[in-house]
Motif scaffolding. Structure first.
Motif, PDB file in Angstrom:
ATOM      1  N   LEU A 229      16.349  -7.861   1.303  1.00  0.00           N
ATOM      2  CA  LEU A 229      16.289  -8.969   2.264  1.00  0.00           C
ATOM      3  C   LEU A 229      15.441  -8.596   3.483  1.00  0.00           C
ATOM      4  CD1 LEU A 229      19.768 -10.728   2.632  1.00  0.00           C
ATOM      5  CD2 LEU A 229      17.697 -11.574   1.531  1.00  0.00           C
ATOM      6  N   VAL A 230      15.607  -7.382   3.964  1.00  0.00           N
ATOM      7  CA  VAL A 230      14.829  -6.928   5.124  1.00  0.00           C
ATOM      8  C   VAL A 230      13.340  -6.943   4.792  1.00  0.00           C
ATOM      9  CG1 VAL A 230      14.278  -4.930   6.570  1.00  0.00           C
ATOM     10  CG2 VAL A 230      16.663  -5.581   6.179  1.00  0.00           C
ATOM     11  N   ARG A 231      12.973  -6.534   3.573  1.00  0.00           N
ATOM     12  CA  ARG A 231      11.554  -6.530   3.179  1.00  0.00           C
ATOM     13  C   ARG A 231      10.990  -7.946   3.170  1.00  0.00           C
ATOM     14  NH1 ARG A 231      13.362  -2.383  -0.319  1.00  0.00           N
ATOM     15  NH2 ARG A 231      13.592  -3.825  -2.070  1.00  0.00           N
ATOM     16  N   TRP A 232      11.759  -8.899   2.613  1.00  0.00           N
ATOM     17  CA  TRP A 232      11.263 -10.275   2.568  1.00  0.00           C
ATOM     18  C   TRP A 232      11.221 -10.888   3.963  1.00  0.00           C
ATOM     19  CZ3 TRP A 232       8.402 -11.069  -1.193  1.00  0.00           C
ATOM     20  CH2 TRP A 232       8.724 -10.680  -2.503  1.00  0.00           C
ATOM     21  N   GLU A 233      12.180 -10.543   4.802  1.00  0.00           N
ATOM     22  CA  GLU A 233      12.173 -11.066   6.177  1.00  0.00           C
ATOM     23  C   GLU A 233      10.944 -10.554   6.930  1.00  0.00           C
ATOM     24  OE1 GLU A 233      12.437 -11.564  10.202  1.00  0.00           O
ATOM     25  OE2 GLU A 233      12.765  -9.547   9.418  1.00  0.00           O
TER      26      GLU A 233
ATOM     27  N   CYS B   7       7.933 -12.439   5.817  1.00  0.00           N
ATOM     28  CA  CYS B   7       7.874 -13.797   6.369  1.00  0.00           C
ATOM     29  C   CYS B   7       7.122 -13.835   7.696  1.00  0.00           C
ATOM     30  CB  CYS B   7       9.284 -14.359   6.582  1.00  0.00           C
ATOM     31  SG  CYS B   7      10.091 -14.957   5.102  1.00  0.00           S
ATOM     32  N   ARG B   8       7.250 -12.775   8.479  1.00  0.00           N
ATOM     33  CA  ARG B   8       6.620 -12.798   9.808  1.00  0.00           C
ATOM     34  C   ARG B   8       5.377 -11.912   9.875  1.00  0.00           C
ATOM     35  NH1 ARG B   8       9.107  -8.335  12.478  1.00  0.00           N
ATOM     36  NH2 ARG B   8      10.979  -7.621  11.416  1.00  0.00           N
ATOM     37  N   GLU B   9       4.859 -11.558   8.684  1.00  0.00           N
ATOM     38  CA  GLU B   9       3.599 -10.805   8.620  1.00  0.00           C
ATOM     39  C   GLU B   9       2.490 -11.614   9.280  1.00  0.00           C
ATOM     40  OE1 GLU B   9       1.689  -7.300   6.957  1.00  0.00           O
ATOM     41  OE2 GLU B   9       3.607  -7.987   6.173  1.00  0.00           O
ATOM     42  N   ASP B  10       1.656 -10.951  10.074  1.00  0.00           N
ATOM     43  CA  ASP B  10       0.621 -11.661  10.835  1.00  0.00           C
ATOM     44  C   ASP B  10      -0.464 -12.262   9.940  1.00  0.00           C
ATOM     45  OD1 ASP B  10       0.828 -12.258  13.427  1.00  0.00           O
ATOM     46  OD2 ASP B  10       0.072 -10.367  14.199  1.00  0.00           O
ATOM     47  N   CYS B  11      -1.049 -11.490   9.058  1.00  0.00           N
ATOM     48  CA  CYS B  11      -2.084 -11.969   8.125  1.00  0.00           C
ATOM     49  C   CYS B  11      -3.207 -12.706   8.850  1.00  0.00           C
ATOM     50  CB  CYS B  11      -1.474 -12.894   7.073  1.00  0.00           C
ATOM     51  SG  CYS B  11      -0.119 -12.208   6.131  1.00  0.00           S
TER      52      CYS B  11
END
Length: 248
Positions: free
Chosen positions: A120-124, A127-131
């Motif tokens: 879950l921490v990895r997916w969270e 989700c907020r990756e800048d990209c």
């Protein structure tokens, strides 16, 4: 009877029945992914020939993919008019979020003590990756894919196979709605605080708190997306150019 063919070294080689199935699966998944991300726009009309050209696939592969997409409800067929990507209506938006409001709190409550917190921490985080090097459409797609996997990790931990299966279908529909609304507005969604609060509830083993946050999260995302979707439904063009991809 198993078919055989001769390899270049003269050795008789069995032709794998897996190969056409894998080609069919790949084409189906690519078209489905483009519908969910609104690369193929809601309401867009297309022909078999256009799909074959865009994805560089053969007729049998194209028809197999179309049959599966018709069964999924992502494509509709009209006599003498051809195929259309299923349009999105306000009723679709309401139904998807109404069901999420009921099912996600249940999934969160059941997942307490079972869910993989590291995952879950990895997916969270994803989700907020800048990209920032990506254009906004790809940023939205990365977010929606990661957000879906965050919620599917919870659904999988519910240990209820029917709930897990239904949530996957529901989140695919939700991703299409969000891709339309946020893509039209050129804005990436942001929901960091809810995900972090849900992680805290899971760490504390508090099923009721996890359910409460899940409901609040869905309700907030509904409010965040509804206005954007309504604007997109009113103004977005249904016709997109067909571009070429890779032959299967």
């Amino acid at each position: 009877m198993q078919q055989t063919g001769r390899a270049s070294n003269g050795v008789i080689k069995a032709a794998s029945a897996e190969e056409p199935r894998l080609r069919h699966d790949d084409a189906y998944l690519r078209i489905r992914r483009d519908i969910i991300s609104c690369q193929l726009s809601p309401g867009q009309r297309f022909t078999e020939a256009e799909l074959m050209d865009r994805y560089e696939i053969g007729k049998a592969t194209c028809r197999n993919a179309l049959l599966r997409l018709l069964q999924d409800g992502f494509v509709v067929s009209q006599p003498r008019r051809g195929y259309f990507v299923k349009p999105i209506s306000v009723k679709d938006v309401d139904e998807v979020f109404d069901l999420r409001l009921e099912l996600e709190p249940m999934a969160a409550r059941l997942a307490v003590g079972r869910v993989d917190l590291d995952q879950l921490v990895r997916w969270e985080k994803a989700c907020r990756e800048d990209c920032v090097e990506m254009d906004i459409a790809d940023q939205i797609k990365v977010f929606l894919d990661a957000n879906k996997e965050f919620h599917m990790t919870i659904a999988a931990a519910s240990d209820n196979r029917r709930l897990h299966s239904f949530m996957r279908s529901l989140l695919d529909e939700m991703s299409r709605l969000a891709a339309l609304g946020f893509g039209f507005g050129g804005l990436k969604p942001g929901i960091k605080s809810d995900h972090e609060s849900m992680l805290d509830a899971f760490r504390n083993g508090d099923g009721e708190e996890a359910a409460r946050i899940a409901r609040r999260h869905v309700d907030a995302f509904r409010g965040m997306t509804m206005d954007k979707i309504l604007v997109a439904l009113r103004d977005v063009s249904a016709e997109l150019p067909i571009t070429r991809q890779g032959r299967t």
